[in-house]
Write a protein that holds these residues in place. Structure first.
Motif: not given
Length: 337
Positions: A296-298, A300-304
């Motif tokens: 979990e991290g930046k 993952l956020g960018n991919i979602l």
């Protein structure tokens, strides 16, 4: 003249009862005021009820000016909390005016100053929001967004060397971030802060989208899905922004065409409600982490976020397509490091 005309700082340009000579009419037209109240034999007994009281308007301009300059300079403005008080005054004035739509001419006057424009956008957003039957709490936050929608301009101001044109590239995005500490200082809830921030970030979006030469249903559906429950408010803010911007390069024809396009978008929103379904959640964060073997991290956020953008465009509709996309997107991220 049936009512005083003021500039952005509140100074009287023409006093009430000034004779409307040819020279005065030319001056009024020159500064971009589309219309005025007059006093003659037919209007002697007519009482003009203003949308907001002049003192409230002048104070609003002063507050906006102070806050914008202080924030642009990296300082805290002691007047930030005055926003709430004046938002409530404007909303109360608007909601107590039974004939708000007949007084729109009063808030459509043109002036170069961003502060004056911002105060007018706030007032017009309140007027249009009241006509759309928004509640007082909803109007409070919409008017707040109107006040602060251009707060990013002073941090993004550049002058094009070739044309001499003033540019404010990404002022909407910058402003949406700048406004958060201001609203936090006002003890607004996280939901209210996100609402105002989103309104500021997207206040140009509907007008720019509808000006495209080949606007299609796919683009409008993407906008509606992206704004969600805030579509109506966002279109109202865009209308207020356009109505409050006047000048030599912004003709009545441009304004009229823009308003028609925004009306078209609003009508499409209401017509599309039955066929518009919420975006399905094809993959959650845990599935992406397991598939790509990441934490979990930046990243993952960018991919979602990228996956959601593809869904909004209608390019991904199945779980298999979503899995293929996140794997491809992650490979590109690694290669670009």
């Amino acid at each position: 003249l049936g009512q005083e005309l003021h500039d952005a700082s509140g100074r009287v340009l023409l006093a009430k009862f000034t004779q409307l000579t040819k020279e005065n009419v030319s001056f009024i037209a020159f500064i971009g005021i589309p219309g005025v109240y007059v006093e003659d034999e037919f209007s002697k007994d007519v009482q003009i009820k203003e949308v907001v009281r002049p003192e409230v308007r002048r104070q609003a301009v002063s507050i906006v000016q102070d806050i914008f300059l202080k924030v642009a300079g990296g300082e805290e403005s002691p007047r930030e909390k005055a926003i709430q008080e004046h938002v409530e005054e404007i909303v109360n004035d608007v909601m107590n005016n039974e004939d708000v739509m007949y007084n729109l001419i009063e808030v459509k006057t043109y002036d170069d100053y961003t502060y004056f424009h911002s105060a007018n956008v706030a007032i017009l957003a309140g007027v249009l929001g009241a006509k759309a039957n928004l509640s007082q709490k909803e109007l409070d936050m919409l008017v707040t967004a109107g006040f602060l929608h251009d707060i990013g301009k002073f941090s993004t101001w550049t002058i094009d060397k070739e044309t001499g044109r003033h540019r404010f590239i990404k002022h909407d995005d910058v402003g949406s971030r700048m406004v958060k500490p201001i609203l936090k200082a006002l003890t607004c809830s996280n939901k209210q802060i996100e609402y105002v921030s989103e309104m500021i970030k997207n206040h140009i979006y509907p007008s720019s989208m509808m000006q495209e030469p080949e606007i299609n249903e796919k683009a409008m559906l993407r906008y509606i899905r992206k704004l969600g429950d805030n579509v109506i408010d966002n279109i109202i803010l865009a209308k207020a922004d356009r109505l409050s911007a006047r000048g030599e390069v912004i003709t009545d024809e441009i304004v009229e065409n823009n308003m028609k396009a925004l009306d078209k978008l609003m009508n499409f929103y209401f017509e599309s409600q039955e066929k518009l379904k919420p975006l399905p959640k094809l993959l959650d964060g845990y599935e992406v982490m397991k598939t790509l073997n990441i934490k979990e991290g930046k990243t993952l956020g960018n991919i979602l976020k990228a996956l959601k953008e593809e869904q909004l465009d209608g390019d991904i509709t199945t779980k298999e397509e979503a899995l293929a996309f996140v794997q491809s997107f992650y490979k590109k991220l690694i290669m670009n490091k």
